[in-house]
Design a protein around this motif. Structure first.
Motif, PDB file in Angstrom:
ATOM      1  N   ALA A   1       0.826  -1.207   0.000  1.00 39.52           N
ATOM      2  CA  ALA A   1       0.000   0.000   0.000  1.00 39.52           C
ATOM      3  C   ALA A   1       0.863   1.261   0.000  1.00 39.52           C
ATOM      4  N   ILE A   2       1.968   1.242   0.762  1.00 42.67           N
ATOM      5  CA  ILE A   2       2.862   2.409   0.802  1.00 42.67           C
ATOM      6  C   ILE A   2       3.464   2.668  -0.570  1.00 42.67           C
ATOM      7  N   ILE A   3       3.945   1.594  -1.219  1.00 42.73           N
ATOM      8  CA  ILE A   3       4.580   1.735  -2.530  1.00 42.73           C
ATOM      9  C   ILE A   3       3.587   2.218  -3.590  1.00 42.73           C
ATOM     10  N   LEU A   4       2.307   1.824  -3.448  1.00 46.91           N
ATOM     11  CA  LEU A   4       1.308   2.206  -4.443  1.00 46.91           C
ATOM     12  C   LEU A   4       0.670   3.567  -4.150  1.00 46.91           C
ATOM     13  N   LEU A   5       0.373   3.835  -2.889  1.00 49.17           N
ATOM     14  CA  LEU A   5      -0.349   5.062  -2.551  1.00 49.17           C
ATOM     15  C   LEU A   5       0.483   6.320  -2.756  1.00 49.17           C
ATOM     16  N   GLY A   6       1.777   6.269  -2.370  1.00 48.56           N
ATOM     17  CA  GLY A   6       2.628   7.449  -2.527  1.00 48.56           C
ATOM     18  C   GLY A   6       2.666   7.957  -3.968  1.00 48.56           C
ATOM     19  N   PRO A   7       3.070   7.109  -4.928  1.00 48.18           N
ATOM     20  CA  PRO A   7       3.092   7.540  -6.332  1.00 48.18           C
ATOM     21  C   PRO A   7       1.706   7.898  -6.867  1.00 48.18           C
ATOM     22  N   ALA A   8       0.657   7.184  -6.408  1.00 43.16           N
ATOM     23  CA  ALA A   8      -0.695   7.467  -6.889  1.00 43.16           C
ATOM     24  C   ALA A   8      -1.134   8.879  -6.502  1.00 43.16           C
ATOM     25  N   VAL A   9      -0.897   9.249  -5.239  1.00 42.41           N
ATOM     26  CA  VAL A   9      -1.264  10.599  -4.787  1.00 42.41           C
ATOM     27  C   VAL A   9      -0.413  11.641  -5.499  1.00 42.41           C
ATOM     28  N   SER A  10       0.880  11.341  -5.677  1.00 46.52           N
ATOM     29  CA  SER A  10       1.759  12.272  -6.393  1.00 46.52           C
ATOM     30  C   SER A  10       1.274  12.502  -7.821  1.00 46.52           C
ATOM     31  N   PHE A  11       0.925  11.414  -8.513  1.00 45.11           N
ATOM     32  CA  PHE A  11       0.437  11.526  -9.888  1.00 45.11           C
ATOM     33  C   PHE A  11      -0.888  12.280  -9.935  1.00 45.11           C
TER      34      PHE A  11
ATOM     35  N   PHE B   1       1.472   3.090   9.270  1.00 42.76           N
ATOM     36  CA  PHE B   1       0.648   3.257   8.070  1.00 42.76           C
ATOM     37  C   PHE B   1      -0.355   4.388   8.256  1.00 42.76           C
ATOM     38  N   PHE B   2      -0.897   4.502   9.464  1.00 36.31           N
ATOM     39  CA  PHE B   2      -1.801   5.624   9.755  1.00 36.31           C
ATOM     40  C   PHE B   2      -1.067   6.953   9.606  1.00 36.31           C
ATOM     41  N   SER B   3       0.163   7.028  10.133  1.00 35.68           N
ATOM     42  CA  SER B   3       0.959   8.253  10.005  1.00 35.68           C
ATOM     43  C   SER B   3       1.297   8.534   8.543  1.00 35.68           C
ATOM     44  N   PHE B   4       1.551   7.476   7.777  1.00 34.08           N
ATOM     45  CA  PHE B   4       1.842   7.636   6.357  1.00 34.08           C
ATOM     46  C   PHE B   4       0.635   8.234   5.637  1.00 34.08           C
ATOM     47  N   LEU B   5      -0.556   7.731   5.947  1.00 35.97           N
ATOM     48  CA  LEU B   5      -1.774   8.288   5.351  1.00 35.97           C
ATOM     49  C   LEU B   5      -1.948   9.750   5.760  1.00 35.97           C
ATOM     50  N   LEU B   6      -1.609  10.054   7.004  1.00 35.21           N
ATOM     51  CA  LEU B   6      -1.671  11.440   7.470  1.00 35.21           C
ATOM     52  C   LEU B   6      -0.709  12.315   6.679  1.00 35.21           C
ATOM     53  N   GLY B   7       0.463  11.783   6.352  1.00 33.40           N
ATOM     54  CA  GLY B   7       1.426  12.525   5.536  1.00 33.40           C
ATOM     55  C   GLY B   7       0.884  12.830   4.150  1.00 33.40           C
ATOM     56  N   LEU B   8       0.159  11.878   3.565  1.00 36.62           N
ATOM     57  CA  LEU B   8      -0.455  12.119   2.261  1.00 36.62           C
ATOM     58  C   LEU B   8      -1.490  13.240   2.352  1.00 36.62           C
TER      59      LEU B   8
ATOM     60  N   LEU C   1       5.769  20.085  12.134  1.00 34.77           N
ATOM     61  CA  LEU C   1       6.434  19.465  13.287  1.00 34.77           C
ATOM     62  C   LEU C   1       5.631  18.265  13.780  1.00 34.77           C
ATOM     63  N   VAL C   2       4.316  18.414  13.803  1.00 37.42           N
ATOM     64  CA  VAL C   2       3.442  17.328  14.252  1.00 37.42           C
ATOM     65  C   VAL C   2       3.614  16.101  13.358  1.00 37.42           C
ATOM     66  N   LEU C   3       3.635  16.329  12.050  1.00 44.58           N
ATOM     67  CA  LEU C   3       3.803  15.227  11.108  1.00 44.58           C
ATOM     68  C   LEU C   3       5.121  14.506  11.342  1.00 44.58           C
ATOM     69  N   ALA C   4       6.186  15.264  11.524  1.00 44.09           N
ATOM     70  CA  ALA C   4       7.509  14.660  11.723  1.00 44.09           C
ATOM     71  C   ALA C   4       7.538  13.788  12.976  1.00 44.09           C
ATOM     72  N   VAL C   5       6.964  14.279  14.069  1.00 36.62           N
ATOM     73  CA  VAL C   5       6.950  13.523  15.325  1.00 36.62           C
ATOM     74  C   VAL C   5       6.070  12.277  15.189  1.00 36.62           C
ATOM     75  N   PHE C   6       4.914  12.434  14.542  1.00 41.18           N
ATOM     76  CA  PHE C   6       4.036  11.282  14.310  1.00 41.18           C
ATOM     77  C   PHE C   6       4.792  10.171  13.587  1.00 41.18           C
ATOM     78  N   LEU C   7       5.452  10.538  12.496  1.00 38.65           N
ATOM     79  CA  LEU C   7       6.134   9.553  11.658  1.00 38.65           C
ATOM     80  C   LEU C   7       7.262   8.853  12.405  1.00 38.65           C
ATOM     81  N   SER C   8       8.008   9.609  13.203  1.00 41.06           N
ATOM     82  CA  SER C   8       9.151   9.004  13.903  1.00 41.06           C
ATOM     83  C   SER C   8       8.717   8.126  15.068  1.00 41.06           C
ATOM     84  N   LEU C   9       7.727   8.560  15.852  1.00 41.16           N
ATOM     85  CA  LEU C   9       7.314   7.777  17.017  1.00 41.16           C
ATOM     86  C   LEU C   9       6.531   6.525  16.637  1.00 41.16           C
ATOM     87  N   THR C  10       5.975   6.494  15.429  1.00 37.40           N
ATOM     88  CA  THR C  10       5.295   5.281  14.990  1.00 37.40           C
ATOM     89  C   THR C  10       6.220   4.377  14.178  1.00 37.40           C
TER      90      THR C  10
END
Length: 400
Positions: free
Chosen positions: A17-27, A79-86, A103-112
């Motif tokens: 899902a990570i490999i597919l969702l990132g490029p999909a949202v970017s496109f 994965f939840f934090s990744f979706l939040l990043g999108l 800052l919130v996003l960065a902390v979310f991603l690192s602590l998860t």
């Protein structure tokens, strides 16, 4: 085995899902914003590479179990934090950069996840924001500075979960970073209006982080703290039962738990888990003779021990299983030292023992057995353990 298969399948689906969702949202974002096709392709390639790196980092960290707070067993948190990043990446199109709580996003991603995976993910979303908004290099640097500073400040959290210093310092850096950006790179004069947007961002980030950190503490870091406090009470019914069955085994558990707790605190391991391991690594003895390991695990499930404690007891009791948990290594080594000293003193109550020699022999025997070659304990931590056990000469009098 079935649980491992299910966990492996779940992790595979998350990686996919990570490999597919990132490029999909970017496109999708670039296409809707009517970016040139060559730019869309370039952005897609960058995001695909970044997502692959994120997945590789997750896999490597999960294999070595270096993700924070057993995140390797719960990749859905990341994965939840990744979706939040999108979502952040898309919101960057509609909101000013100065009020986005990066800052919130960065902390979310690192602590998860952990520091490396969180940093990779955060930079990936900054790239996506830049693709969508044509963010200036100065803006990108400001966001990178604020986020990476937050990740660095929160990377040393342990079971004590002392977040106040990291929270305060990260918010100060957020305010300083945004204010400096406005004055140095956007040419704003230093007036009261200059501080409005940074203060709004600090306020939003403070409230969001406070809610997240409290929730994270309750649901992840200290999820089983109350249970540990119950079972780590010497008067807990299982320990009382052990005392009735064998006074010798009871006091062995008491002494082992004492050293495990003290060592774990000294080297920054989970002292609640290590202490419980010291109490219950041979609790099957309370059920009489026979398969003590099987009875130990049976009691662990019956009394609803925390999952990490059950895993520790499984690692300790299975002689064919390589130890990976630092706390299991503590229990193993302390149990060996306490058992050896108790045995020697039982033979001669007045014996004058060379405690350093006993500790060294036990450590060397355990290390030579290759039981700890996959464990995440360091040589420095082993040295601290050895030194502490050697220095406890007065306490060993209780074993006589």
């Amino acid at each position: 085995m079935e649980e491992q298969k299910q966990s492996g399948l779940k992790n595979f689906l998350i990686y996919t899902a990570i490999i597919l969702l990132g490029p999909a949202v970017s496109f999708g974002g670039c296409y809707l914003l009517e970016k040139p096709m060559d730019e869309i392709i370039r952005n897609m390639v960058v995001v695909i590479v970044c997502c692959l790196l994120i997945v590789l980092s997750l896999m490597a960290s999960g294999e070595k179990k270096t993700l924070f707070f057993n995140n390797y067993e719960h990749l859905s948190r990341f994965f939840f934090s990744f979706l939040l990043g999108l979502v952040f990446s898309v919101c960057a199109v509609f909101f000013p950069l100065k009020v986005l709580p990066v800052l919130v996003l960065a902390v979310f991603l690192s602590l998860t996840s952990n520091t490396i995976t969180g940093s990779l993910s955060y930079l990936t979303f900054l790239f996506m924001m830049e693709f969508f908004t044509d963010m200036s290099s100065h803006g990108f640097f400001m966001c990178a500075f604020v986020g990476m500073a937050g990740i660095a400040l929160f990377q040393n959290l342990d079971q004590e979960y002392l977040v106040n210093g990291a929270l305060f310092a990260s918010l100060v850096l957020l305010f300083v970073g945004e204010t400096a950006f406005l004055i140095l790179f956007e040419g704003q004069k230093m007036t009261l209006d200059t501080f409005v947007l940074p203060m709004i961002n600090v306020f939003i980030s403070f409230l969001t982080l406070l809610l997240f950190l409290r929730s994270y503490s309750t649901s992840v870091v200290h999820k089983y703290r109350d249970r540990y406090q119950e079972i780590n009470d010497p008067d807990f019914e299982l320990l009382v039962k052990l005392k009735e069955e064998s006074t010798e085994a009871y006091f062995h558990a008491i002494h082992t738990a004492y050293f495990c707790d003290k060592i774990a605190r000294k080297i920054g391991a989970d002292h609640y888990l290590a202490k419980a391991g010291g109490y219950y690594h041979k609790i099957g003895r309370s059920e009489g003779k026979g398969d003590t390991q099987g009875k130990t695990l049976e009691l662990a499930h019956k009394y609803k021990f925390p999952p990490e404690l059950v895993e520790l007891l499984e690692e300790y009791g299975d002689k064919n299983r390589t130890i990976t948990k630092k706390e299991t290594a503590i229990v193993l080594l302390v149990d060996g030292v306490v058992s050896s000293i108790s045995y020697l003193l039982e033979k001669d109550k007045k014996a004058v023992l060379d405690y350093k020699q006993v500790v060294d022999i036990v450590f060397q025997k355990k290390l030579d057995g290759n039981l700890l070659y996959m464990c995440n304990i360091t040589m420095k931590e082993l040295t601290v353990m050895r030194k502490l056990l050697v220095e406890e000469k007065l306490y060993y009098d209780f074993l006589r």
